[in-house]
Write a protein that holds these residues in place. Structure first.
Motif, PDB file in Angstrom:
ATOM      1  N   ASP A  42       0.895  -1.158   0.000  1.00 55.67           N
ATOM      2  CA  ASP A  42       0.000   0.000   0.000  1.00 55.67           C
ATOM      3  C   ASP A  42       0.934   1.209   0.000  1.00 55.67           C
ATOM      4  O   ASP A  42       1.335   1.701   1.046  1.00 55.67           O
ATOM      5  CB  ASP A  42      -0.893  -0.009   1.242  1.00 55.67           C
ATOM      6  CG  ASP A  42      -1.908   1.130   1.254  1.00 55.67           C
ATOM      7  OD1 ASP A  42      -1.645   2.181   0.628  1.00 55.67           O
ATOM      8  OD2 ASP A  42      -2.955   0.981   1.908  1.00 55.67           O
ATOM      9  N   VAL A  43       1.330   1.634  -1.202  1.00 54.53           N
ATOM     10  CA  VAL A  43       2.356   2.666  -1.349  1.00 54.53           C
ATOM     11  C   VAL A  43       1.987   3.948  -0.625  1.00 54.53           C
ATOM     12  O   VAL A  43       2.829   4.586   0.030  1.00 54.53           O
ATOM     13  CB  VAL A  43       2.631   2.948  -2.844  1.00 54.53           C
ATOM     14  CG1 VAL A  43       3.552   4.155  -2.999  1.00 54.53           C
ATOM     15  CG2 VAL A  43       3.259   1.733  -3.501  1.00 54.53           C
ATOM     16  N   ASP A  44       0.728   4.342  -0.708  1.00 60.82           N
ATOM     17  CA  ASP A  44       0.317   5.575  -0.044  1.00 60.82           C
ATOM     18  C   ASP A  44       0.487   5.470   1.464  1.00 60.82           C
ATOM     19  O   ASP A  44       0.963   6.404   2.109  1.00 60.82           O
ATOM     20  CB  ASP A  44      -1.137   5.899  -0.392  1.00 60.82           C
ATOM     21  CG  ASP A  44      -1.594   7.217   0.227  1.00 60.82           C
ATOM     22  OD1 ASP A  44      -1.036   8.270  -0.159  1.00 60.82           O
ATOM     23  OD2 ASP A  44      -2.491   7.192   1.096  1.00 60.82           O
ATOM     24  N   LYS A  45       0.119   4.323   2.019  1.00 61.31           N
ATOM     25  CA  LYS A  45       0.218   4.144   3.474  1.00 61.31           C
ATOM     26  C   LYS A  45       1.671   4.088   3.933  1.00 61.31           C
ATOM     27  O   LYS A  45       2.044   4.701   4.940  1.00 61.31           O
ATOM     28  CB  LYS A  45      -0.515   2.869   3.883  1.00 61.31           C
ATOM     29  CG  LYS A  45      -0.837   2.792   5.371  1.00 61.31           C
ATOM     30  CD  LYS A  45      -1.842   1.684   5.655  1.00 61.31           C
ATOM     31  CE  LYS A  45      -2.327   1.766   7.102  1.00 61.31           C
ATOM     32  NZ  LYS A  45      -3.341   0.726   7.383  1.00 61.31           N
ATOM     33  N   VAL A  46       2.501   3.359   3.185  1.00 67.35           N
ATOM     34  CA  VAL A  46       3.913   3.238   3.558  1.00 67.35           C
ATOM     35  C   VAL A  46       4.612   4.589   3.434  1.00 67.35           C
ATOM     36  O   VAL A  46       5.358   4.998   4.334  1.00 67.35           O
ATOM     37  CB  VAL A  46       4.622   2.189   2.681  1.00 67.35           C
ATOM     38  CG1 VAL A  46       6.118   2.167   2.982  1.00 67.35           C
ATOM     39  CG2 VAL A  46       4.024   0.806   2.917  1.00 67.35           C
ATOM     40  N   SER A  47       4.375   5.287   2.336  1.00 56.71           N
ATOM     41  CA  SER A  47       5.029   6.583   2.130  1.00 56.71           C
ATOM     42  C   SER A  47       4.538   7.618   3.142  1.00 56.71           C
ATOM     43  O   SER A  47       5.316   8.474   3.591  1.00 56.71           O
ATOM     44  CB  SER A  47       4.799   7.083   0.704  1.00 56.71           C
ATOM     45  OG  SER A  47       3.419   7.201   0.408  1.00 56.71           O
ATOM     46  N   THR A  48       3.285   7.531   3.528  1.00 55.65           N
ATOM     47  CA  THR A  48       2.758   8.448   4.552  1.00 55.65           C
ATOM     48  C   THR A  48       3.400   8.174   5.898  1.00 55.65           C
ATOM     49  O   THR A  48       3.711   9.103   6.660  1.00 55.65           O
ATOM     50  CB  THR A  48       1.227   8.316   4.653  1.00 55.65           C
ATOM     51  OG1 THR A  48       0.639   8.691   3.405  1.00 55.65           O
ATOM     52  CG2 THR A  48       0.667   9.206   5.753  1.00 55.65           C
ATOM     53  N   TYR A  49       3.633   6.895   6.200  1.00 56.87           N
ATOM     54  CA  TYR A  49       4.314   6.526   7.448  1.00 56.87           C
ATOM     55  C   TYR A  49       5.720   7.123   7.488  1.00 56.87           C
ATOM     56  O   TYR A  49       6.122   7.746   8.475  1.00 56.87           O
ATOM     57  CB  TYR A  49       4.397   5.004   7.578  1.00 56.87           C
ATOM     58  CG  TYR A  49       5.349   4.543   8.663  1.00 56.87           C
ATOM     59  CD1 TYR A  49       4.990   4.613  10.011  1.00 56.87           C
ATOM     60  CD2 TYR A  49       6.619   4.060   8.347  1.00 56.87           C
ATOM     61  CE1 TYR A  49       5.870   4.207  11.005  1.00 56.87           C
ATOM     62  CE2 TYR A  49       7.496   3.649   9.333  1.00 56.87           C
ATOM     63  CZ  TYR A  49       7.125   3.728  10.667  1.00 56.87           C
ATOM     64  OH  TYR A  49       8.008   3.337  11.652  1.00 56.87           O
TER      65      TYR A  49
END
Length: 229
Positions: A42-49
């Motif tokens: 989940d690229v958005d979730k990982v990058s947001t983290y």
């Protein structure tokens, strides 16, 4: 197994049941990228983290507990670059923080005023390279500091007056390569040092000759020899 280490916060942990950390998050990204499996993220979730760990001064914390280190700046920039999400952080502040960790000897420390160290130098130089900011590095001054890490045996150490260690074959050599000063050391002597650290009967590479081999130094020994070849 790897996805079992994924945390609801968006990061990866070192083991099941552990807290997520930016270090293990980058490792997960890199492994998945090597296997062409970034689509499972989940690229958005990982990058947001990762982006959420950037502090007001541009530095990065390793996790929710707040330790700050230029290693984490590199990890964040590298991970987000692989995910093509660098726009989620303030790159200018990240670069400015790294520059604030530069010392009079041309090297970089883990925080402003911290001792120059080859591992930190790799992290800072690589982060600056990814962000197109290598012009902030005094290549001759830093190159001289790095080439002085080569000792009589041909091996490289991480700081002045320390013993050589195979892992610095990567940290120092890759840094010299990024600033176009790799010709300032003897790659032939370095390769000989790395090969002398092999266990010729059972395989593997140790930190220095006659020590026990381990996977960490085997990995960096192979990586260092590859760059030196």
């Amino acid at each position: 197994m790897m996805m079992m280490l994924f945390d609801s916060a968006g990061g990866f942990a070192g083991n099941i049941g552990h807290d997520p950390h930016i270090l293990y998050t980058l490792s997960a990204i890199q492994v998945l990228a090597l296997f062409d499996k970034l689509n499972v993220l989940d690229v958005d979730k990982v990058s947001t983290y990762i982006a959420g760990l950037q502090n007001e001064d541009g530095s990065f914390s390793g996790d929710i507990w707040g330790e700050v280190d230029t290693r984490f700046s590199y990890i964040a920039i590298c991970g987000l670059s692989i995910l093509k999400c660098l726009d989620k952080i303030n790159v200018e502040r990240a670069v400015n923080y790294i520059i604030s960790c530069r010392n009079v000897d041309g090297g970089f420390g883990c925080t402003p005023g911290g001792e120059s160290h080859a591992g930190q130098i790799f992290c800072c130089v690589a982060a600056l390279a990814i962000t197109g900011a290598l012009h902030y590095v005094d290549k001759d001054l830093l190159g001289w500091w790095l080439c002085e890490r080569q000792v009589k045996s041909g091996g490289l150490n991480g700081r002045p007056e320390k013993l050589p260690d195979v892992c610095y074959s990567w940290w120092v050599l890759s840094s010299l390569t990024m600033i176009d000063r790799v010709h300032w050391i003897s790659k032939e002597k370095l390769i000989k040092f790395i090969l002398n650290c092999q266990d010729t009967e059972n395989g593997g590479i140790s930190d220095r000759p006659d020590d026990a081999v381990d996977i960490f130094h085997t990995y960096f020994g192979v990586a260092g020899k590859t760059v030196a070849a």
